[in-house]
Design an enzyme around this catalytic site. Structure first.
Site, PDB file in Angstrom:
ATOM      1  N   ASN B  81      24.193  -3.546  78.099  1.00 10.89           N
ATOM      2  CA  ASN B  81      23.365  -3.304  79.272  1.00 10.89           C
ATOM      3  C   ASN B  81      22.890  -1.872  79.279  1.00 10.89           C
ATOM      4  O   ASN B  81      23.578  -0.962  78.818  1.00 10.89           O
ATOM      5  CB  ASN B  81      24.120  -3.641  80.567  1.00 10.89           C
ATOM      6  CG  ASN B  81      24.921  -2.478  81.101  1.00 10.89           C
ATOM      7  OD1 ASN B  81      24.381  -1.568  81.723  1.00 10.89           O
ATOM      8  ND2 ASN B  81      26.216  -2.486  80.853  1.00 10.89           N
ATOM      9  N   CYS B 142      27.834  10.406  82.472  1.00  7.62           N
ATOM     10  CA  CYS B 142      26.411  10.680  82.699  1.00  7.62           C
ATOM     11  C   CYS B 142      26.013  11.997  82.052  1.00  7.62           C
ATOM     12  O   CYS B 142      26.813  12.923  81.983  1.00  7.62           O
ATOM     13  CB  CYS B 142      26.136  10.807  84.192  1.00  7.62           C
ATOM     14  SG  CYS B 142      26.596   9.343  85.077  1.00  7.62           S
ATOM     15  N   GLY B 256      36.851  -5.857  78.890  1.00 10.06           N
ATOM     16  CA  GLY B 256      36.886  -7.217  78.353  1.00 10.06           C
ATOM     17  C   GLY B 256      37.920  -8.142  78.955  1.00 10.06           C
ATOM     18  O   GLY B 256      38.308  -9.118  78.328  1.00 10.06           O
ATOM     19  N   GLY B 277      35.250  -6.764  84.712  1.00 10.86           N
ATOM     20  CA  GLY B 277      33.828  -6.443  84.737  1.00 10.86           C
ATOM     21  C   GLY B 277      32.935  -7.620  84.406  1.00 10.86           C
ATOM     22  O   GLY B 277      32.651  -8.466  85.261  1.00 10.86           O
ATOM     23  N   THR B 278      32.530  -7.696  83.145  1.00 10.41           N
ATOM     24  CA  THR B 278      31.590  -8.718  82.700  1.00 10.41           C
ATOM     25  C   THR B 278      32.015 -10.134  83.103  1.00 10.41           C
ATOM     26  O   THR B 278      31.163 -10.991  83.367  1.00 10.41           O
ATOM     27  CB  THR B 278      31.438  -8.611  81.168  1.00 10.41           C
ATOM     28  OG1 THR B 278      31.024  -7.272  80.870  1.00 10.41           O
ATOM     29  CG2 THR B 278      30.417  -9.574  80.620  1.00 10.41           C
TER      30      THR B 278
END
Lengths: 285, 315
Positions: B81, B142, B256, B277-278
């Site tokens: 992403n 970032c 994961g 997450g995913t």
């Protein structure tokens, strides 16, 4: 909207590369609106990791397995085999376990009954227009302009005809119906029926051309967009498109999954739309 | 204990509660920032009160547009992403998103980021008195636009500087989320601990890339993106294991996780909690299933308290 762990009732090839899958889906007859979609997953399978978005073709009830049992409520999807996810789907059989998240998204606005309704479908983009046609025929004249590359891309047109929809087929190679693009048929129809509303779904270049034609005729247009998406519920922000008010300073991104997949043409930034992805080859990455 | 058919049977349910930097969590499972929106997106599918904590999408001082599309693509057992941290900005969040989250009894951890040191400090300060904010999670993956775009989290000195400045402005539990895209993650872990982090979460996504071989274009508009999903789990487990050895503050494992047995790997190597997450994208109810299955695992293994399992790696 709900996640159903359910089973496949049937999965058949209806044209080379195109499949119709019927899935047991309680509540869908009540909940599903024309233009909505589902996030489909093969249960306990990895890959594919992510669910795939598919437009709902139709919902209905199937006869029970034996007398006295309740009817089986189903949803039907039509998909084109374009990648790893749909390659797995084409090998699924009756009884295979799948998951459906849905119905999701904002569907079509049925508009004013007095208008002529013109539906424009390109290939697999025809799918979300069927339920719409079912609703529209009750009060309006409905015409379907169906385009494809070859005759293999022209699917389910007779089913639209059975609803009482006037159908006009065009193919790029002339193997079925008129030779050429669906947009040239649209030009003619809009001249003939100035008081129309257009509903379109198909590949991005077609949608873009339809928008230009409708804008030139000042015809209201609703489009159903396709997009790559991971979640389908507005969380991943993978499926955004630029809204009409978008600028670098004041960005306006709309989620295809949540604020769409159906948009009024004036909601979108058409100058930038053709460069945006949205192309998952018929919602099946 | 009671007797059933001559066998002793435990009637008490195993305890799943954990504590991290003063945050009391009813279980060790929470969403990973950016995969759970602002919570409201998943409320129709999942009772947010079930969660150990709620972690928001990353917030910045001003609203952020994010990257052009395509922003995501699937890879083998994972996804890339490059959303570009699209978010509504801190003021809109406080006004329109936080009141919704405040209805729930799960602690709310606000994830935030900046592109300058000052932005980080300002967002942290703004959140100090917001009702319902239980803790902060700081994304240091970032680029610092004032320092030639070097990523705060890839340079121990930059990481240390930004964390210590934020530390001065917040009294809330401060979790620092580490990027795995470094040579030795123990160095940045130690640096942020010394700078005042109350806890460390890891891993953020691994940078990756995929190419469409027919068009020869990158599959993401941003060319490079972050890899997540089951594909990265062994790397994440290894990194969490290394960081647990290197620091004293509690560690939250991420990477994961889609089933309870995945979460258990992280807990056993020493993470006090985990983020999912995913897997939320794949199954909106994933975290509820993981929590149920963790309880069942403990029950079956005779573990009364999940804390007895944490950090018990036999190596």
């Amino acid at each position: 909207m709900k996640n159903h762990k359910t089973i496949i009732l049937s999965n058949q090839e209806i044209s080379p590369g195109y499949y119709r899958m019927r899935i047991l889906a309680p509540e869908y007859n009540k909940l599903a609106q024309p233009g909505q979609f589902v996030m489909f997953r093969v249960q306990r399978s990895l890959p594919p990791l992510l669910r795939r978005p598919f437009g709902i073709f139709r919902v209905g009830y199937a006869a029970p397995d034996c007398d006295g049992m309740p009817q089986k409520e189903f949803v039907e999807l039509i998909y084109k085999v374009v990648g790893s996810g749909t390659e797995i789907m084409q090998d699924l059989h009756q009884g295979d376990r799948v998951e459906l998240l849905g119905p999701l998204g904002r569907g079509f606005d049925l508009g004013d009954p007095d208008e002529e309704k013109i539906l424009v479908g390109g290939g697999i983009g025809l799918v979300p227009l069927y339920m719409l046609a079912e609703k529209l025929v009750a009060n309006s004249n409905v015409r379907l302009l169906m385009g494809g590359r070859t005759r293999d891309d022209i699917i389910t047109v007779t089913e639209f005809e059975r609803l009482g929809v006037g159908t006009y087929v065009s193919t790029e190679d002339g193997s079925l119906g008129e030779e050429g693009l669906v947009t040239q048929v649209l030009e003619r129809k809009l001249k003939k029926y100035p008081n129309a509303q257009v509903y379109a779904c198909g590949p991005m270049p077609m949608i873009d051309a339809v928008q230009k034609i409708c804008a030139a005729h000042s015809t209201p247009l609703q489009v159903s967009l396709e997009a790559l998406m991971a979640c389908g519920v507005g969380a991943c922000l993978g499926c955004v498109v630029k809204g009409a008010g978008h600028s670098e300073e004041n960005p306006q991104y709309l989620c295809t999954c949540k604020q769409g997949p159906v948009f009024q043409a004036e909601q979108l930034d058409w100058n930038r739309l053709e460069n945006q992805s949205g192309d998952c080859g018929g919602c099946g990455v | 204990m009671s007797e059933l058919n001559g066998q002793s049977v435990k009637l008490t349910r195993p305890k799943l509660a954990v504590e991290i930097a003063g945050l009391k969590l009813k279980n060790p499972v929470m969403p990973a920032s950016g995969t759970f929106g602002y919570g409201e997106e998943y409320a129709p599918y999942l009772d947010l009160n079930q969660l150990g904590a709620i972690v928001t999408k990353g917030l910045s001082l001003n609203p952020k547009a994010g990257n052009p599309t395509p922003r995501i693509c699937e890879t083998v057992s994972g996804m890339l992403n490059a959303i570009g941290l699209q978010n509504v900005g801190i003021e809109d969040f406080i006004k329109h998103k936080m009141p919704f989250l405040d209805q729930y009894n799960s602690p709310v951890i606000v994830n935030f980021f900046g592109n300058t040191l000052e932005e980080y400090v300002e967002v942290a300060a703004r959140l100090e008195d917001v009702p319902g904010v239980a803790g902060l999670e700081m994304n240091i993956s970032c680029p610092n636009v004032k320092q030639g775009g070097i990523v705060f989290g890839t340079e121990a000195s930059a990481a240390s500087a930004v964390v210590s400045q934020v530390r001065k402005k917040t009294s809330k539990p401060l979790i620092v989320k580490l990027t795995p895209n470094v040579t030795d993650i123990r160095v940045t872990a130690k640096a942020v601990e010394d700078a005042g982090a109350d806890a460390i979460s890891l891993i953020n996504t691994l940078t990756g890339m995929a190419v469409d071989v027919k068009t020869r274009k990158p599959r993401l508009a941003n060319t490079i993106g972050g890899l997540s999903g089951p594909a990265i789990r062994p790397i994440a487990v290894r990194l969490v294991h290394q960081v647990v050895q290197a620091v004293d503050v509690p560690v939250i494992g991420i990477g994961g996780i889609s089933r309870a047995i995945d979460a258990l790997e992280f807990l056993i190597v020493g993470a006090k909690a985990v983020q999912v997450g995913t897997a939320n994208f794949v199954d909106p109810n994933a975290m509820a299933t993981i929590i149920d299955d963790l309880e069942e695992f403990c029950q079956n293994e005779g573990i009364d308290d999940i804390n007895d399992l944490i950090g018990t790696l036999d190596a």
